[in-house]
Design an enzyme around this catalytic site. Structure first.
Site, PDB file in Angstrom:
ATOM      1  N   HIS A  53       0.854  -1.194   0.000  1.00 36.84           N
ATOM      2  CA  HIS A  53       0.000   0.000   0.000  1.00 36.84           C
ATOM      3  C   HIS A  53       0.879   1.229   0.000  1.00 36.84           C
ATOM      4  O   HIS A  53       1.916   1.237   0.658  1.00 36.84           O
ATOM      5  CB  HIS A  53      -0.930   0.016   1.218  1.00 36.84           C
ATOM      6  CG  HIS A  53      -2.060   0.960   1.055  1.00 36.84           C
ATOM      7  ND1 HIS A  53      -1.954   2.301   1.351  1.00 36.84           N
ATOM      8  CD2 HIS A  53      -3.312   0.772   0.568  1.00 36.84           C
ATOM      9  CE1 HIS A  53      -3.095   2.884   1.087  1.00 36.84           C
ATOM     10  NE2 HIS A  53      -3.937   1.999   0.599  1.00 36.84           N
ATOM     11  N   ASP A  98      -7.911  -5.363  -0.211  1.00 36.70           N
ATOM     12  CA  ASP A  98      -8.445  -6.187  -1.300  1.00 36.70           C
ATOM     13  C   ASP A  98      -8.109  -7.674  -1.160  1.00 36.70           C
ATOM     14  O   ASP A  98      -8.618  -8.495  -1.909  1.00 36.70           O
ATOM     15  CB  ASP A  98      -7.899  -5.686  -2.646  1.00 36.70           C
ATOM     16  CG  ASP A  98      -8.443  -4.314  -2.984  1.00 36.70           C
ATOM     17  OD1 ASP A  98      -9.659  -4.144  -2.895  1.00 36.70           O
ATOM     18  OD2 ASP A  98      -7.656  -3.413  -3.312  1.00 36.70           O
TER      19      ASP A  98
HETATM   20  N1  CMC Z   1       4.245  -7.548  -5.073  1.00 38.76           N
HETATM   21  C1  CMC Z   1       5.594  -7.489  -5.256  1.00 38.76           C
HETATM   22  N2  CMC Z   1       6.337  -6.391  -5.071  1.00 38.76           N
HETATM   23  C2  CMC Z   1       5.695  -5.273  -4.699  1.00 38.76           C
HETATM   24  C3  CMC Z   1       4.309  -5.233  -4.491  1.00 38.76           C
HETATM   25  C4  CMC Z   1       3.572  -6.442  -4.685  1.00 38.76           C
HETATM   26  N3  CMC Z   1       2.252  -6.466  -4.504  1.00 38.76           N
HETATM   27  N4  CMC Z   1       3.928  -3.985  -4.151  1.00 38.76           N
HETATM   28  C5  CMC Z   1       5.053  -3.259  -4.113  1.00 38.76           C
HETATM   29  N5  CMC Z   1       6.124  -4.034  -4.445  1.00 38.76           N
HETATM   30  C6  CMC Z   1       7.532  -3.609  -4.441  1.00 38.76           C
HETATM   31  C7  CMC Z   1       7.863  -2.756  -5.660  1.00 38.76           C
HETATM   32  O1  CMC Z   1       8.312  -3.558  -6.740  1.00 38.76           O
HETATM   33  C8  CMC Z   1       8.937  -1.864  -5.102  1.00 38.76           C
HETATM   34  O2  CMC Z   1      10.141  -2.609  -5.032  1.00 38.76           O
HETATM   35  P1  CMC Z   1      11.572  -1.875  -5.219  1.00 38.76           P
HETATM   36  O3  CMC Z   1      11.676  -0.911  -4.076  1.00 38.76           O
HETATM   37  O4  CMC Z   1      12.557  -2.969  -5.185  1.00 38.76           O
HETATM   38  O5  CMC Z   1      11.488  -1.176  -6.558  1.00 38.76           O
HETATM   39  C9  CMC Z   1       8.481  -1.600  -3.670  1.00 38.76           C
HETATM   40  O6  CMC Z   1       7.721  -2.761  -3.310  1.00 38.76           O
HETATM   41  C10 CMC Z   1       7.630  -0.354  -3.488  1.00 38.76           C
HETATM   42  O7  CMC Z   1       6.549  -0.425  -4.418  1.00 38.76           O
HETATM   43  P2  CMC Z   1       5.916   0.808  -5.172  1.00 38.76           P
HETATM   44  O8  CMC Z   1       5.291   0.349  -6.435  1.00 38.76           O
HETATM   45  O9  CMC Z   1       6.932   1.899  -5.253  1.00 38.76           O
HETATM   46  O10 CMC Z   1       4.831   1.248  -4.133  1.00 38.76           O
HETATM   47  P3  CMC Z   1       3.602   2.181  -4.442  1.00 38.76           P
HETATM   48  O11 CMC Z   1       3.290   2.880  -3.199  1.00 38.76           O
HETATM   49  O12 CMC Z   1       3.837   3.010  -5.662  1.00 38.76           O
HETATM   50  O13 CMC Z   1       2.423   1.153  -4.847  1.00 38.76           O
HETATM   51  C11 CMC Z   1       0.651  -0.377  -4.683  1.00 38.76           C
HETATM   52  C12 CMC Z   1       1.429   0.743  -3.978  1.00 38.76           C
HETATM   53  C13 CMC Z   1      -0.586  -0.721  -3.853  1.00 38.76           C
HETATM   54  C14 CMC Z   1       0.172   0.124  -6.051  1.00 38.76           C
HETATM   55  C15 CMC Z   1       1.572  -1.603  -4.828  1.00 38.76           C
HETATM   56  O14 CMC Z   1       1.957  -2.098  -3.567  1.00 38.76           O
HETATM   57  C16 CMC Z   1       0.928  -2.714  -5.654  1.00 38.76           C
HETATM   58  O15 CMC Z   1       1.032  -2.697  -6.885  1.00 38.76           O
HETATM   59  N6  CMC Z   1       0.224  -3.693  -4.996  1.00 38.76           N
HETATM   60  C17 CMC Z   1      -0.499  -4.696  -5.714  1.00 38.76           C
HETATM   61  C18 CMC Z   1      -1.842  -4.131  -6.204  1.00 38.76           C
HETATM   62  C19 CMC Z   1      -2.828  -3.969  -5.076  1.00 38.76           C
HETATM   63  O16 CMC Z   1      -2.987  -4.841  -4.237  1.00 38.76           O
HETATM   64  N7  CMC Z   1      -3.557  -2.832  -5.090  1.00 38.76           N
HETATM   65  C20 CMC Z   1      -4.564  -2.517  -4.082  1.00 38.76           C
HETATM   66  C21 CMC Z   1      -4.117  -1.419  -3.175  1.00 38.76           C
HETATM   67  S1  CMC Z   1      -5.147  -1.194  -1.709  1.00 38.76           S
HETATM   68  C22 CMC Z   1      -6.676  -0.623  -2.267  1.00 38.76           C
HETATM   69  C23 CMC Z   1      -6.676   0.544  -3.172  1.00 38.76           C
HETATM   70  O17 CMC Z   1      -5.914   1.490  -3.007  1.00 38.76           O
HETATM   71  O18 CMC Z   1      -7.495   0.548  -4.067  1.00 38.76           O
END
Ligand code: CMC
Length: 431
Positions: A307, A364
């Site tokens: 998140h 989710d």
């Molecule tokens: N699986 C594997 N690696 C992950 C994941 C995941 N689900 N989420 C983040 N990472 C890694 C990402 O690759 C990055 O690694 P590094 O630092 O080595 O580059 C690090 O963790 C930080 O990730 P980020 O993409 O910079 O984080 P963000 O804040 O931009 O993204 C997120 C947040 C929710 C989009 C992301 O965690 C994600 O894609 N999760 C899976 C999709 C998901 O479950 N979405 C629902 C979110 S909650 C409800 C809502 O908001 O609607």
């Protein structure tokens, strides 16, 4: 004593930037005049560190896993309230009295029907149309049928447009499902409350009456409450941004539905089920999927983990996991995907990659499993998220409109990286 200004030095010049504080410890450096005074903009792709507004609706502390609506802990609201009560709280800022709630419920009944001409819309979508596309389109079209965006109060102190949106979106959601399976529409009943009515419109059939189970109603109330607002997330920011141009509430909410649709946001609950089904069908090869998610050359992610704001745990996920266990026990249900989800969570919780990046189950991860248990089809899961988020979107839109001091169109800047100015070349000289 706390500081009132931050200082910024660029070359020989130092600038003073005011510090803004919230009521629960949030602090920000106000850069609104920075460009005018210095010629510099700030760059913050993905808005990792940008406060786009002040708001009194939702408080969120990602480090401590706290989520409050209007000052009330999400745990208390999920335990004690119905979704209708929480919707009232989010929209009005206070919990309703008995009479206020009664009026609010009357509004939901009074405005629940769709204009009969709108029913034809559903006939013209292809049979496998996405319910999110139907929802976004139909909500936008409400403006054609109810163009008078008056400020007249409905019974519950809402504007008529707000009451219409809340009541009709539920009807649209249920009708889109009925049409997708080729069944006759079930109209809203004046005898049922918000969640019962939705379940009845979804599942009742002339030949097979639907028995409303209190356990299902209670779980649905909980899920909708947990989704009701989440401050400046992608879809809410979209609603505010679209509204800031002067677009009407229906258009703004329709844009919010579209933003929610993506698998990184509200589409994640649907994507979680697909992921769990894949693991199940792949002989429960957990390590294969975990390795894919960790591979930097593979865009694959474990959906339902991580998140932007929560860096310890998502408080909503804790409540949903408990609710999931409760409903499965009470209704004596079984779902292999629940076991897969629990084992995946366990493995991820011990994996260095996920621990280092603070990746915990989010809202989710378990919500889709409950929706499945209720009989809601997977492609309707993001629609359920939208139904829950609706009061939050409307309250945030209204708050933005009422903030006269900051009433201006949302318009970020950019760092241009394209060509320098060049001479126009006539067609015959272009080679
Ligand atoms: N699986 C594997 N690696 C992950 C994941 C995941 N689900 N989420 C983040 N990472 C890694 C990402 O690759 C990055 O690694 P590094 O630092 O080595 O580059 C690090 O963790 C930080 O990730 P980020 O993409 O910079 O984080 P963000 O804040 O931009 O993204 C997120 C947040 C929710 C989009 C992301 O965690 C994600 O894609 N999760 C899976 C999709 C998901 O479950 N979405 C629902 C979110 S909650 C409800 C809502 O908001 O609607």
């Amino acid at each position: 004593m706390s500081e009132n200004f931050a200082t910024l030095s660029i070359g020989e010049t130092t600038y003073k930037l005011p510090i803004v504080r919230g009521t629960r410890g949030d602090k920000a450096i106000d850069i609104r005049k920075l460009f005018k005074e210095t010629g510099y903009m700030t760059l913050d792709s993905g808005y990792m560190n940008t406060g786009s507004c002040s708001s009194s609706i939702t408080y969120l502390d990602g480090a401590k896993g706290i989520l409050d609506y209007r000052g009330y802990a999400i745990e208390d609201l999920a335990k004690n309230c119905t979704f209708t009560e929480v919707a009232y709280l989010i929209l009005h800022g206070v919990l309703p009295t008995f009479d206020e709630l009664k009026s609010f419920k009357q509004d939901m009944r009074r405005f629940a029907l769709l204009h009969e001409d709108m029913i034809h819309f559903f006939d013209h979508f292809p049979p496998n149309a996405s319910p999110m596309s139907i929802l976004s389109t139909t909500v936008n079209s409400l403006h054609n049928y109810y163009p008078e965006m008056d400020e007249e109060d409905a019974y519950g102190g809402l504007t008529v447009t707000t009451a219409r949106l809340l009541a009709k979106t539920r009807t649209i959601a249920a009708f889109s499902y009925k049409k997708s399976i080729g069944h006759p529409l079930v109209y809203p009943s004046p005898k049922l409350n918000y969640c019962e009515n939705f379940l009845n419109m979804m599942f009742d059939r002339p030949n097979l009456p639907y028995k409303i189970k209190p356990e299902v109603v209670s779980a649905l109330n909980k899920l909708l409450i947990l989704h009701a607002d989440h401050e400046q997330n992608c879809s809410t920011s979209t609603v505010r941004l679209v509204g800031s141009s002067g677009a009407n509430l229906y258009a703004s909410i329709s844009a919010g539905v579209s933003a929610l649709w993506g698998p990184l946001h509200g589409g994640a609950n649907q994507a979680v089920i697909v992921m769990l089904e894949d693991i199940y069908a792949d002989d429960k090869d957990f390590e294969k999927y975990i390795a894919k998610a960790k591979d930097k050359n593979d865009p694959y992610r474990l959906t339902g983990f991580g998140h932007r704001v929560y860096k310890t745990f998502d408080p909503r996920a804790k409540i949903i996991k408990k609710a999931c266990d409760e409903i499965f026990k009470k209704l004596e249900l079984e779902d292999p995907l629940l076991d897969i989800a629990k084992e995946l969570e366990e493995r991820v919780s011990q994996d260095e990659y996920f621990i280092k990046r603070n990746l915990y189950p989010n809202v989710d991860f378990y919500s889709g499993i409950i929706y499945r248990a209720m009989g809601i089809p997977t492609d309707m899961f993001p629609v359920m998220f939208a139904l829950g988020r609706l009061p939050g979107w409307i309250a945030q839109w209204t708050e933005m409109k009422e903030d006269r001091e900051n009433a201006r169109i949302g318009r970020p800047r950019q760092i241009y990286t394209g060509n320098k100015r060049r001479e126009y070349i006539p067609m015959k000289e272009r080679g």
